[in-house]
Design an enzyme around this catalytic site. Structure first.
Site, mmCIF file in Angstrom:
data_model
loop_
_atom_site.group_PDB
_atom_site.id
_atom_site.type_symbol
_atom_site.label_atom_id
_atom_site.label_comp_id
_atom_site.label_asym_id
_atom_site.label_seq_id
_atom_site.Cartn_x
_atom_site.Cartn_y
_atom_site.Cartn_z
ATOM 1 N N SER A 126 0.956 -1.319 0.123
ATOM 2 C CA SER A 126 -0.056 0.048 -0.148
ATOM 3 C C SER A 126 0.946 1.238 0.039
ATOM 4 O O SER A 126 1.937 1.334 0.575
ATOM 5 C CB SER A 126 -0.926 -0.033 1.296
ATOM 6 O OG SER A 126 -1.544 1.237 1.576
ATOM 7 N N TYR A 150 -2.103 -0.956 10.742
ATOM 8 C CA TYR A 150 -2.351 -1.741 9.400
ATOM 9 C C TYR A 150 -0.928 -1.201 8.440
ATOM 10 O O TYR A 150 -0.466 -2.371 7.814
ATOM 11 C CB TYR A 150 -3.593 -1.055 8.959
ATOM 12 C CG TYR A 150 -3.633 -1.072 7.570
ATOM 13 C CD1 TYR A 150 -3.904 -2.402 6.757
ATOM 14 C CD2 TYR A 150 -3.103 -0.131 6.534
ATOM 15 C CE1 TYR A 150 -3.867 -2.549 5.269
ATOM 16 C CE2 TYR A 150 -3.239 -0.146 5.117
ATOM 17 C CZ TYR A 150 -3.549 -1.391 4.690
ATOM 18 O OH TYR A 150 -3.605 -1.627 3.256
ATOM 19 N N LYS A 154 2.075 -4.009 6.492
ATOM 20 C CA LYS A 154 2.445 -3.959 5.090
ATOM 21 C C LYS A 154 4.079 -3.678 5.051
ATOM 22 O O LYS A 154 4.650 -4.340 4.292
ATOM 23 C CB LYS A 154 1.723 -2.651 4.550
ATOM 24 C CG LYS A 154 0.259 -2.865 4.167
ATOM 25 C CD LYS A 154 -0.230 -4.105 3.603
ATOM 26 C CE LYS A 154 -1.416 -4.445 3.436
ATOM 27 N NZ LYS A 154 -1.859 -5.612 2.750
#
Ligand code: WQD
Length: 338
Positions: A126, A150, A154
């Protein structure tokens, strides 16, 4: 056994559109999904669009036994890994679930691949790994940082991939950094189906346009951007799907690869520009109120797209009017089916 692409999270938003693109490019797809944020009905829609129902196995990437069975029973040549949790706010409330699903799940999957000697892996990263941009457009060598669990998951999986790639010959891997995926398949048969209140702008806007929600809250109009509202690089999900097919081909053809590329359009649009584009596409008003900034938000973010073009021969082609028209078709057809 014919050679198969394993797509984890293949009934989700990006996974389902990529499954369509893979099948239309001639690949055989096996979806592994735990259906935590999607439904089996997506398989019928994929079949209606492509003429082929993908193989499906209900299972979780954290479950080593399920993974072992998948690799034993199928001739898998590559894995596209979409299965993961993706809500930034939720990740601050239940961080362990995020590390478990996104990090532990990826480790289990890579371990099962290693055991089965399948070394072709495409990962959903992302643009969130860039943190607050120091300069725009964002190039892939921009320093990485994470401000929430989050985003950190990643970053960690990107690093695990690099470590694995360095430890053993033969891995061909791609880390695809998505900007803001929106839109839907032009058939209106698959699209984004958030449960409860949408966290992201465009699904929320769509629900205001249908009348399902009274108005949009615009999180701040005092950013250093042309109209003061946040600017993002919105990319049509079908362009994103085509980027995955290109990355898969690149990995399958390589002897060794660790590719890191942005998947964006290279153009930024503000919240108010997106609202106006959606009003035009839908013919419906989207009333809004300006409210305080959302904590953790950045002012602006868009991709440098040159590396993706050079290495994959891929560029996004769809503009925001098409993104809004396709999202609207999905939203209205979905409302009729309910
Ligand atoms: C876009 C713009 C908001 C909702 C997040 C994650 C990122 C990625 C995608 C992945 C911003 C504004 C939004 C609303 C608003 N995650 N907005 N009212 O924040 O760029 O990225 O989702 O799966 O990791 O951080 O996307 O769609 O939430 O917001 O004004 O109700 O819309 O402030 O400027 P974002 P978004």
């Amino acid at each position: 056994m014919s050679s198969t692409i394993l797509v984890t999270g293949g009934t989700g938003f990006i996974g389902s559109h990529t499954t369509v693109a893979l099948q239309q490019a001639g690949y055989r797809v096996l979806i592994l999904d735990n259906l935590c944020n999607s439904s089996m009905a997506v398989l019928d829609s994929i079949a209606a669009i492509t003429g082929t129902r993908p193989e499906f196995m209900l299972g979780d990437v954290c479950d080593a036994e399920s993974l072992h069975t998948v690799f034993k029973r199928n001739d898998i040549v590559a894995v596209l890994h979409f299965a993961g949790l993706k809500a930034v706010g939720e990740s601050t409330r239940i961080p362990l679930a995020y590390y478990d699903n996104n990090v532990h799940g990826s480790v289990q999957l890579l371990a099962a691949m290693q055991r089965a000697q399948v070394r072709c892996f495409v990962f959903s990263s992302s643009a969130t790994v860039y943190g607050d941009p120091q300069k725009l457009p964002l190039t892939e060598d921009h320093p990485r940082s994470a401000t929430n669990p989050y985003g950190h998951t990643k970053l960690v999986v990107e690093d695990i991939m690099a470590n694995l790639h360095a430890s053993e010959d033969g891995w061909r891997m791609a880390r695809l950094r998505y900007f803001n995926p929106v839109g839907a398949h032009p058939s209106g048969l698959i699209g984004e189906a958030p449960q409860g209140t949408p966290n992201n702008l465009m699904p929320y806007v769509a629900q205001v346009a249908t009348g399902h929600r009274p108005s949009l809250q615009v999180y701040g109009n005092d950013y250093n951007t042309p109209d003061g509202t946040g600017v993002r690089d919105y990319i049509h999900v079908m362009d994103l799907a085509a980027g995955h097919v290109a990355a898969l081909r690149h990995c399958l053809d390589a002897k060794q690869a660790l590719l890191t590329v942005n998947l964006g359009t290279g153009k930024g649009y503000s919240v108010l520009e997106m609202v106006r584009a959606f009003e035009a596409a839908s013919g419906r008003p989207v009333p809004y109120d300006i409210v305080a900034r959302r904590p953790g938000d950045i002012a602006a973010c868009w991709a440098d797209t040159e590396l993706a073009h050079q290495t994959l021969g891929w560029r996004a082609t769809k503009e925001i009017d098409e993104m809004c028209a396709d999202a609207w078709r999905w939203e209205t057809q979905r409302a009729q089916r309910k």
